[in-house]
Scaffold this motif. Structure first.
Motif, short mmCIF file in Angstrom:
data_model
loop_
_atom_site.label_atom_id
_atom_site.label_comp_id
_atom_site.label_asym_id
_atom_site.label_seq_id
_atom_site.Cartn_x
_atom_site.Cartn_y
_atom_site.Cartn_z
N MET B 306 26.69 -32.26 38.93
CA MET B 306 27.43 -31.57 39.98
C MET B 306 27.86 -32.57 41.05
O MET B 306 29.02 -32.60 41.47
CB MET B 306 26.52 -30.47 40.57
CG MET B 306 27.09 -29.71 41.72
SD MET B 306 26.57 -30.40 43.30
CE MET B 306 24.86 -29.87 43.37
N VAL B 307 26.92 -33.40 41.47
CA VAL B 307 27.24 -34.38 42.52
C VAL B 307 28.32 -35.35 42.03
O VAL B 307 29.26 -35.68 42.76
CB VAL B 307 25.95 -35.14 42.94
CG1 VAL B 307 26.31 -36.38 43.74
CG2 VAL B 307 25.03 -34.23 43.73
N GLU B 308 28.18 -35.80 40.80
CA GLU B 308 29.17 -36.76 40.29
C GLU B 308 30.55 -36.13 40.17
O GLU B 308 31.57 -36.80 40.37
CB GLU B 308 28.71 -37.32 38.93
CG GLU B 308 27.51 -38.24 39.09
CD GLU B 308 27.05 -38.87 37.79
OE1 GLU B 308 26.22 -39.79 37.87
OE2 GLU B 308 27.52 -38.45 36.70
N ALA B 309 30.58 -34.85 39.85
CA ALA B 309 31.88 -34.17 39.76
C ALA B 309 32.51 -34.03 41.14
O ALA B 309 33.71 -34.23 41.31
CB ALA B 309 31.71 -32.80 39.10
N ILE B 310 31.70 -33.70 42.12
CA ILE B 310 32.24 -33.54 43.47
C ILE B 310 32.78 -34.86 44.00
O ILE B 310 33.83 -34.92 44.64
CB ILE B 310 31.13 -33.02 44.42
CG1 ILE B 310 30.78 -31.58 44.08
CG2 ILE B 310 31.56 -33.13 45.88
CD1 ILE B 310 29.62 -31.04 44.86
N THR B 311 32.08 -35.95 43.69
CA THR B 311 32.48 -37.24 44.24
C THR B 311 33.50 -37.96 43.38
O THR B 311 33.86 -39.10 43.65
CB THR B 311 31.25 -38.15 44.45
OG1 THR B 311 30.51 -38.18 43.22
CG2 THR B 311 30.37 -37.63 45.56
N GLY B 312 33.95 -37.31 42.33
CA GLY B 312 35.06 -37.87 41.54
C GLY B 312 34.65 -38.80 40.43
O GLY B 312 35.49 -39.38 39.76
N ILE B 313 33.34 -38.97 40.24
CA ILE B 313 32.89 -39.91 39.22
C ILE B 313 32.89 -39.28 37.83
O ILE B 313 33.08 -39.95 36.83
CB ILE B 313 31.47 -40.43 39.57
CG1 ILE B 313 31.51 -41.18 40.91
CG2 ILE B 313 30.91 -41.34 38.49
CD1 ILE B 313 30.17 -41.60 41.42
N ARG B 314 32.69 -37.97 37.79
CA ARG B 314 32.61 -37.28 36.50
C ARG B 314 33.70 -36.22 36.41
O ARG B 314 34.11 -35.64 37.41
CB ARG B 314 31.22 -36.64 36.38
CG ARG B 314 30.90 -36.12 34.99
CD ARG B 314 29.49 -35.56 34.97
NE ARG B 314 28.48 -36.60 34.97
CZ ARG B 314 28.00 -37.17 33.85
NH1 ARG B 314 28.41 -36.76 32.68
NH2 ARG B 314 27.09 -38.11 33.93
#
Ligand SMILES: Nc1ncnc2c1ncn2[C@@H]1O[C@H](COP(=O)(O)OP(=O)(O)OP(=O)(O)O)[C@@H](O)[C@H]1O
Ligand SMILES: [Mg+2]
Lengths: 373, 511
Positions: B306-314
């Motif tokens: 979830m965090v990675e998706a929010i920050t654009g990494i995933r």
């Protein structure tokens, strides 16, 4: 927690200046060259030659006479650029072993521009070099894109493109090819370049060498002083962190491969424009691969590539004399080169032999990541 | 009980840094000693000397009353010293039994198998089973390691050490990666091992664990031995003071939140994990200006993705990520951070720092291209250095040097570098994943205060943590996640440990 086992007292010495660090970095290559000379000397002894007189002849032939220095620098020029190509790619964690193919493309396309159109010298020389470099860069960009978007490992693709480039350039200058020299008879080559495209010499010294040195300084500056260089090195050091930091890793991979290939391509262009005055494939055998040795010997430092290339260039320049005076086959020089490569690429072997504590921090260069990387 | 280990006057320096200064430590068989100290105090260095990873500059080690000659981990293992590293040294595709037997295999007795040195699987598994029963460390010997949860992998590490005859076990921050339940199990196992006569050195920053399991504690500060205490006489407060040298506020002091407009709104988010299976399955929540939203949940329930998706990494597979009023679904990490999102990543070694870069370069890892750190594409190193010097001072990064590579910093100080970088930029939303993992009590206090301070300055804070105390202490609202979904959102003041614990485990929370 998994920090490597180190008992090195200097590992934590943060105050050491960049210069001191640079000098420390020189130790391994110097020891490697020395060890190669020792092992090579033993081989020479076995084959019945006096290693001291052979080495003296190499130094005398390649580094002491004016014409010898000229020849050494001429040989060193494509090696500086080929070495730069490999070293530059290393910074982004990429192993470009396609220098040979990129160099051939650069040599052939520069020759084409050189013979087929007429321009004033000040434009013709750089224009031909640029075209040679850019065609090679295009190839590099394709390799980079395959890596970035399809995960194709650059070692595989660059090797394959070596064949593509080799066969393409062979065709272009072959008897059925568009760039064939009708006067060449059975020899596959381009016509002679127009004088306006030929890189002049300055006394005995080929001006191409200065172009090469210019690119070395430029590469060093780019890597160490610009934000673009920071992005390249970050991508090479930790791809995940690079992505986290907002660096467009795919873009960096493609650009780095393109620049790397550009440098190799310019190396080829200088061969055509500065040394042979035309393109002929057999003139460029193996140069791209020597770039790997040189990049490693220079520990991927762009500036250090220059002396490394001069050393290897000097060895290459001495083969004729060795053959005449000692009846030593040119392969002996290849063996010396291979030994140098062996010792720089295997620092742990050197460490084992030299038991020099401080050598521990000469960090190993990782040649290539896993297939997934 | 008999004395098992004595370390006498150990000193270890790294260049100008004195990591251990004349440190002594004793341990009896069957005793559990807690080794405490601030980040960079020298705890890991001390045990690494015991395990043969570093050679001491001076000092002596006695094991079983004999001078121990330990020059590499092989010697340590041979003498009965085992160490469980924070990053496990297991071979992921091999089974538990294979991993435990690795290097000490029982080879097939005959045929081609014997010739090739093939492991006798049945025998190995039986051995492992006997071992795990003896110590109450339950694992399935035939399970493949990479399929096991972290806590079980750690058990395999411990079994591996025991199988080699370890009578002294070193555990360096073993609980940093465990869920609360796994931690409780580990503490039980440690007790059981001590009852069998194994001596244990236990390094942790969590005082609750120290009080629960150790017999004695030894405290280091700045590389020096500060003192020892019998655990029964100690409290969290007294231990914290001994470590830091001043009184520490263990509970966060914060006022009412004054939430404003939403800064982040996540709508029906769907994200896949590295293996391509669904990790986040329709998560929705909102973070408003001036509030801290805590995400509670057992690790591995989609928080990381979830965090990675929010920050654009995933990659976002479905749903929306909205900052302010603007859609940032599948935006690049750069545009996310440019909008004003700070990110303290969960895996600091992998994402948060470049290990061989200096502290200074890491301090500008994501701002290197902006003024004043760069001008027309050229880096301005004097500005970078100036900024980095300010930050290490303000965030108390030790040692106080910006030129050393981040790899040479202690774990907690690496984290401080990241926290300093992320909380010092001018941002609107702070996404903090496990922000105090591996950080000492004094620094936890500092980081917590910083997060509250950011909130009070009107920023939104998304706090993801496996530490229930951290979630409860800081959050204004708490969203509990389970299997990739938010199961319930609670107001901070009404939430209790028990209720959240139940929700985290997949219970309804009403029962
Ligand atoms: N290999 C190394 N090179 C240089 N300095 C080091 C090295 N290892 C440790 N240090 C330094 O030694 C000091 C002690 O570090 P150590 O890792 O032992 O701390 P620690 O007590 O384990 O801290 P933490 O709780 O953060 O893990 C630190 O200042 C650290 O920067
Ligand atoms: Mg530590």
């Amino acid at each position: 927690m998994t920090s490597p086992v180190t008992t090195d007292p200097e590992a934590g010495n943060q105050e050491s200046s960049a210069l001191a660090a640079g000098l420390r970095g020189l130790r391994l290559p110097i020891i490697a060259v020395f060890l190669a000379a020792v092992v090579g000397g033993i081989l020479l002894l076995i084959s019945g030659d006096n290693p001291f007189s052979v080495y003296a002849a190499i130094v005398d032939e390649s580094f002491l006479s004016g014409s010898g220095i000229g020849r050494t620098l001429e040989k060193a020029t494509p090696l500086v650029l080929g070495g730069l190509a490999v070293a530059f790619a290393f910074k982004a964690g990429l192993f470009n072993i396609g220098g040979q193919g990129q160099l051939l493309l650069g040599a052939a396309f520069a020759a084409w521009i050189g013979y087929s159109i007429g321009l004033p010298t000040v434009i013709h020389i750089p224009f031909a070099m640029a075209v040679g470099g850019l065609v090679a860069a295009l190839l590099g960009a394709i390799v980079g894109a395959l890596k970035a978007y399809r995960g194709a490992h650059e070692v595989i693709t660059t090797i394959m493109f070596n064949f593509v480039a080799g066969n393409l350039t062979d065709y272009l200058v072959s008897r059925d090819g568009p760039w064939n020299d009708p006067e060449g008879g059975a020899i596959a080559r381009t016509p002679r370049l127009q004088d306006s495209a030929i890189i002049p010499t300055w006394g005995e010294i080929p001006m191409g060498f200065f172009f090469a040195c210019f690119f070395a300084v430029l590469a060093w500056w780019l890597l160490n002083k610009t934000t673009f260089g920071f992005e390249i090195i970050t991508t090479g050091a930790n791809k995940h962190a690079a992505k986290y930091a907002g660096i467009n890793v795919n873009r960096i991979i493609i650009l780095t491969m393109a620049i790397s290939a550009f440098l190799a391509g310019v190396g080829g262009a200088v061969q055509s424009q500065g040394v042979f005055g035309r393109f002929e494939a057999s003139n460029n055998t193996g140069l791209g691969f020597d770039g790997i040795t040189i990049a490693l010997l220079a520990r991927t430092n762009p500036i250090a590539v220059i002396p490394a290339a001069v050393l290897i260039g000097g060895l290459n320049a001495s083969t004729t004399r060795l053959q005449q005076d000692f009846r030593i086959e040119p392969e002996v020089v290849s063996i010396l080169q291979a030994l140098i490569l062996f010792f720089v690429a295997a620092p742990s072997v050197v460490r084992y032999i030299v038991r020099w504590k401080g050598l521990d921090d000469a960090e190993d260069i990782q040649l290539t990541g896993g297939w997934g990387s | 009980m008999a004395q098992l280990l004595e370390m006498r006057g150990l000193t270890k320096t790294f260049g100008p840094v004195v990591a251990n200064d004349n440190v002594s430590l004793k341990l009896d068989a069957g005793e559990i000693v807690g080794l405490l100290g601030e980040n960079g105090a020298g705890k890991s260095t001390l045990v690494k000397m015991l395990f043969g990873i570093y050679a001491p500059d001076s000092g002596e080690i006695f094991f079983d009353g004999q001078p121990a000659n330990i020059s590499d981990p092989g010697d340590a293992i041979a003498q009965g010293i085992g160490m469980v590293h924070q990053h496990f040294q297991l071979v992921p595709p091999l089974t538990v039994a294979e991993n435990i037997m690795l290097g000490a295999e029982t080879v097939a007795h005959s045929g081609v198998g014997a010739f090739l040195g093939r492991m006798n699987v049945a025998e190995a598994e039986a051995e492992v089973r006997a071992l795990s029963e003896k110590y109450g460390l339950h694992v399935d010997p035939s399970a493949v390691v990479e399929d096991l949860p972290v806590g079980v992998q750690q058990r395999v590490e411990i079994l591996k050490a025991l199988n080699r005859g370890a009578r002294l076990l070193i555990l360096d921050e073993p609980t940093a990666v465990l869920t609360p339940k796994e931690t409780d199990e580990l503490l039980k196992v440690m007790r059981a091992l001590a009852d069998e006569g194994v001596g244990i050195i236990f390094i942790t920053h969590k005082l609750r664990e120290v009080l629960a399991v150790t017999d004695r504690v030894t405290v280091l500060r700045n590389g020096k031995y500060i003192g020892s205490a019998i655990t029964a006489d100690a409290t969290q407060q007294s231990l914290a003071e001994m470590m830091v040298g001043r009184s520490v506020v263990l509970r966060v002091d914060k006022g009412e939140a004054e939430p404003g407009a939403p800064v982040l709104s996540v709508q029906n988010l769907r994200v896949k994990d590295d293996r391509g299976s669904d990790a986040v399955e329709g998560m929705s929540f909102e973070v408003r200006e001036g509030e801290i939203l805590g995400i509670a949940g057992v690790e591995g329930n989609g928080q990381r993705e979830m965090v990675e998706a929010i920050t654009g990494i995933r990659k976002v597979e479905g749903g929306n990520v909205v900052f302010g009023g603007d859609d940032f679904t599948n935006a690049s990490p750069r545009s996310v951070s440019e909008w004003g999102v700070a990110h303290i990543p969960e895996d600091r070694e992998k994402d948060g720092v470049v290990g061989n870069y200096s502290v200074a370069d890491n301090m500008v890892l994501n701002t290197y291209f902006k003024a004043p750190f760069a001008s027309r594409g050229i880096r301005v190193m004097s500005e970078v250095r100036k900024w980095a010097l300010q930050l290490i001072e303000k965030f108390d990064v030790r040692p106080r040097t910006i030129t050393s590579p981040v790899t040479s910093l202690s774990g907690g100080n690496k984290q401080k570098v990241i926290v300093a970088r992320e909380l010092s930029a001018d941002n609107r939303l702070i996404v903090a994943s496990q922000p105090t993992r591996g950080v000492d009590v004094g620094s936890i206090e500092f980081i917590h205060n910083q997060l509250v301070h950011q909130r009070d300055a009107g920023k939104g804070v998304l706090l993801v943590s496996a530490e229930l105390d951290e979630i409860l202490g800081l959050s204004d609202r708490i969203a509990v996640v389970y299997e990739g979904q938010v199961v319930e959102t609670l107001a901070g003041e009404s939430a209790t440990r028990e209720r959240i614990g139940l929700l985290m485990a997949g219970g309804s929370g009403d029962s």
